[in-house]
Design a protein around this motif. Sequence first.
Motif, PDB file in Angstrom:
ATOM      1  N   SER A 142       2.712   0.797   1.588  1.00  0.00           N
ATOM      2  CA  SER A 142       2.004   1.281   2.672  1.00  0.00           C
ATOM      3  C   SER A 142       2.810   1.631   3.598  1.00  0.00           C
ATOM      4  CB  SER A 142      -0.142   0.801   2.553  1.00  0.00           C
ATOM      5  OG  SER A 142      -0.298  -0.848   3.072  1.00  0.00           O
TER       6      SER A 142
ATOM      7  N   THR B   8       0.664   0.080   6.240  1.00  0.00           N
ATOM      8  CA  THR B   8       0.239  -2.039   6.434  1.00  0.00           C
ATOM      9  C   THR B   8       1.259  -2.912   6.239  1.00  0.00           C
ATOM     10  OG1 THR B   8      -0.935  -1.947   4.853  1.00  0.00           O
ATOM     11  CG2 THR B   8      -2.131  -1.420   6.418  1.00  0.00           C
TER      12      THR B   8
ATOM     13  N   THR C 119       0.757  -2.541  -1.795  1.00  0.00           N
ATOM     14  CA  THR C 119      -0.767  -2.529  -2.631  1.00  0.00           C
ATOM     15  C   THR C 119      -0.695  -2.430  -4.463  1.00  0.00           C
ATOM     16  OG1 THR C 119       0.296   0.281  -2.942  1.00  0.00           O
ATOM     17  CG2 THR C 119      -0.762   0.008  -0.868  1.00  0.00           C
TER      18      THR C 119
ATOM     19  N   GLU D 275      -5.098 -10.236   0.947  1.00  0.00           N
ATOM     20  CA  GLU D 275      -4.421  -9.119   0.433  1.00  0.00           C
ATOM     21  C   GLU D 275      -5.652  -7.808   1.574  1.00  0.00           C
ATOM     22  OE1 GLU D 275      -2.518  -5.433  -2.301  1.00  0.00           O
ATOM     23  OE2 GLU D 275      -2.303  -7.996  -2.552  1.00  0.00           O
TER      24      GLU D 275
ATOM     25  N   ALA E   1      -3.997  -6.293   5.597  1.00  0.00           N
ATOM     26  CA  ALA E   1      -3.701  -4.833   5.493  1.00  0.00           C
ATOM     27  C   ALA E   1      -4.415  -4.105   6.271  1.00  0.00           C
ATOM     28  CB  ALA E   1      -4.781  -4.378   4.030  1.00  0.00           C
TER      29      ALA E   1
END
Length: 201
Positions: free
Chosen positions: A2, A4, A8, A19, A23
């Motif tokens: 992603s 971030t 994912t 996680e 994120a």
Amino acid sequence: MSETGVRTTEPGRRRPARERLLAAAARRFYADGLTATGIDTITAEAGVAKMSLYNNFSSKADLVRAYLDARHEEWLAMYRSRLEPAESPRDGVLAVFDAYADHAAFAYERGFRGCGLLNAAAELPAGDEGRTVVRRHKEEVERLISGHLEELLPERPDDARTMAEHLAFLLEGAMARAGLEGDDSRLRHARAMAAALLERL
């Protein structure tokens, strides 16, 4: 992967708290900056209790370092993906430029603001461990370019290292301008310039 810097998980499966925190921190740090982003903002966006953050990270500084490490790994994954179809050392050098362009192409919440690592480093004091993480990333990028150029110029190692530094400066300058302008046109131009330089070797 992603925007971030966090891998994912499968749809419908709740991600672990660490996680989700990482994120959320990555989104907020990139959009708003390190200093402007508080712990409460991160935990609210991640949908976890504040204690959950401290169960996973010893401090905000620890979370920042994890964010920087994740951005580094994210970039390496983009580079490796671009490198897979490369057929020559020249293509390998251009894969580095393409990975930076891929970074710029993400759908960021508040638009593209340049290199997330450099943006973070600009907020950290001299001597901070996070700045060391960013410096190592930039050194690795230059080493990757240099490795491809050493393959291209096996009898001219000094020229390969000098050209690698030159191209790293071109790439970083383009990234800075692209971040200020909010699009990838400078990166595309830098790639074309790099390709032209490589053709002359």
